[in-house]
Design an enzyme around this catalytic site. Sequence first.
Site, short mmCIF file in Angstrom:
data_model
loop_
_atom_site.label_atom_id
_atom_site.label_comp_id
_atom_site.label_asym_id
_atom_site.label_seq_id
_atom_site.Cartn_x
_atom_site.Cartn_y
_atom_site.Cartn_z
N ASN A 77 43.72 41.44 32.72
CA ASN A 77 44.64 42.46 33.50
C ASN A 77 45.62 41.87 34.18
O ASN A 77 46.82 42.25 34.23
CB ASN A 77 43.62 43.38 34.40
CG ASN A 77 43.14 44.65 34.04
OD1 ASN A 77 43.91 45.23 33.72
ND2 ASN A 77 41.82 44.26 33.66
N SER B 48 32.58 38.55 30.81
CA SER B 48 33.37 39.91 30.96
C SER B 48 34.01 39.76 32.40
O SER B 48 35.32 40.43 32.57
CB SER B 48 32.46 40.96 30.67
OG SER B 48 31.52 41.25 31.66
N ARG C 197 38.07 40.18 32.37
CA ARG C 197 38.51 41.31 32.79
C ARG C 197 39.63 41.20 33.84
O ARG C 197 40.96 41.71 33.51
CB ARG C 197 37.49 42.24 33.12
CG ARG C 197 38.05 43.52 33.81
CD ARG C 197 36.92 44.48 34.39
NE ARG C 197 35.81 44.63 33.47
CZ ARG C 197 34.74 44.27 33.58
NH1 ARG C 197 34.47 43.72 34.59
NH2 ARG C 197 33.73 44.51 32.72
#
Lengths: 156, 289
Positions: free
Chosen positions: B225, B217, B221
């Site tokens: 992004n 994660s 992440r």
Amino acid sequence: MNINATLIGQAVAFFIFVMFCMKFVWPPVITALQERQKKIAEGLDAASRAARDLELAQEKAGQQLREAKAQAAEIIEQAKKRGTQIVDEAREQARVEADRVKAQAQAEIEQEINSVKDALRAQVGALAVGGAEKILGVSIDQNAHAELVSKLAAEI
Amino acid sequence: MAEQTASGYIQHHLQNLTFGKLPSGDWGFAHTAEQAKEMGFWAFHVDTLGWSVVLGLVFILIFRMAAKRATSGQPGGLQNFVEVMIEFVDGSVKDTFHGRNKLIAPLALTIFVWIFLMNLMDLIPVDFLPVLAQKITGNEHVFFRVVPTTDPNATLGMALSVFALIIFYSIKVKGIGGFVGELTLHPFGSKNIVVQALLIPVNFLLEFVTLVAKPISLALRLFGNMYAGELIFILIAVMFGSGMFLLSALGIALNWAWAVFHILIITLQAFIFMMLTIVYLSMAHEDNH
């Protein structure tokens, strides 16, 4: 977009940068920060201590000033008193001296008068005797009439 | 670029400069996306590695310069800046991590500044550096991606390093038994030994997924992004390529607006990566699960 050995390279680079940061970047800056914190704390301490010292010193100075003023006033008072005393003493002394001189002078004058009187009496006696001799044409025995002559002299 | 299609332009922008073993057996740069794919695992994204190392050096050199001249007296401009960063990171670490560990704070600082710098490359107009690279190499089709954090390899590389630290500190603080116990005896426990033995696989499945989810994660992440952000910049850049005045004007406005918004995203993502690293490592240090 493929997963490949780049991630190993990235991990190695990451490891090296972190190690460098831990060894050469973090400690000096954090030490400087802590030192500055300590310095500021000490500075503030010193400032408050100095302010307290200043207050004490001002108080002490004020007290000393008051004491000095009181002392000065006392000294002036004493000096004035002493001055009057000296003037009084001098006046008294002068008066005594003057009296003494006056008395001495009077005594001298008295003495002079007396001695002049005596001399005058003697001379008057002598003159009277001389006059009487001349009138009587005889000499008067000095010894026989001494009493009379001196009585005469005393009356003058 | 005029003869390129929009999808070709976008795909070209999303391809890394890959160095690996070519089908001919020699080592060299891949000339097409297919070639790069065929290289398999033992290939390197030279642009990703190059930019991340350059940006890491920028970070290291600036901060080292300030650290060398660090004084407890009146600080200069650079020292002020570095001190602000270090105090900010130190504060974040102290708020979350209560153990004593000399590594965590410098690690967090490196993560924050390095990732921020890598993300910052996103704000450079998308075509600027690739075209520069094309002009320098003289190759019209050279691949060049300048934002290392849009490469999952870069984010995974860092996330796996953090993962290794999580495991290292878990074992160091709790011992191997404690670490294994943490993985197998929670969240379901029982006084009955037989029931407990039956629960172990269930617990392990749950806890192992939780553990592995951390680096995945963390990496995805940041990657997601930044990749999305870059893609939007590329799509906006396609509008310039249309050659229509109205669309280009709109593109300029959009590019500006997205760049302003992106400043927030790149800072936030760097901060989130740093905070989660601190949180994960602080969890690794805590004995009472």
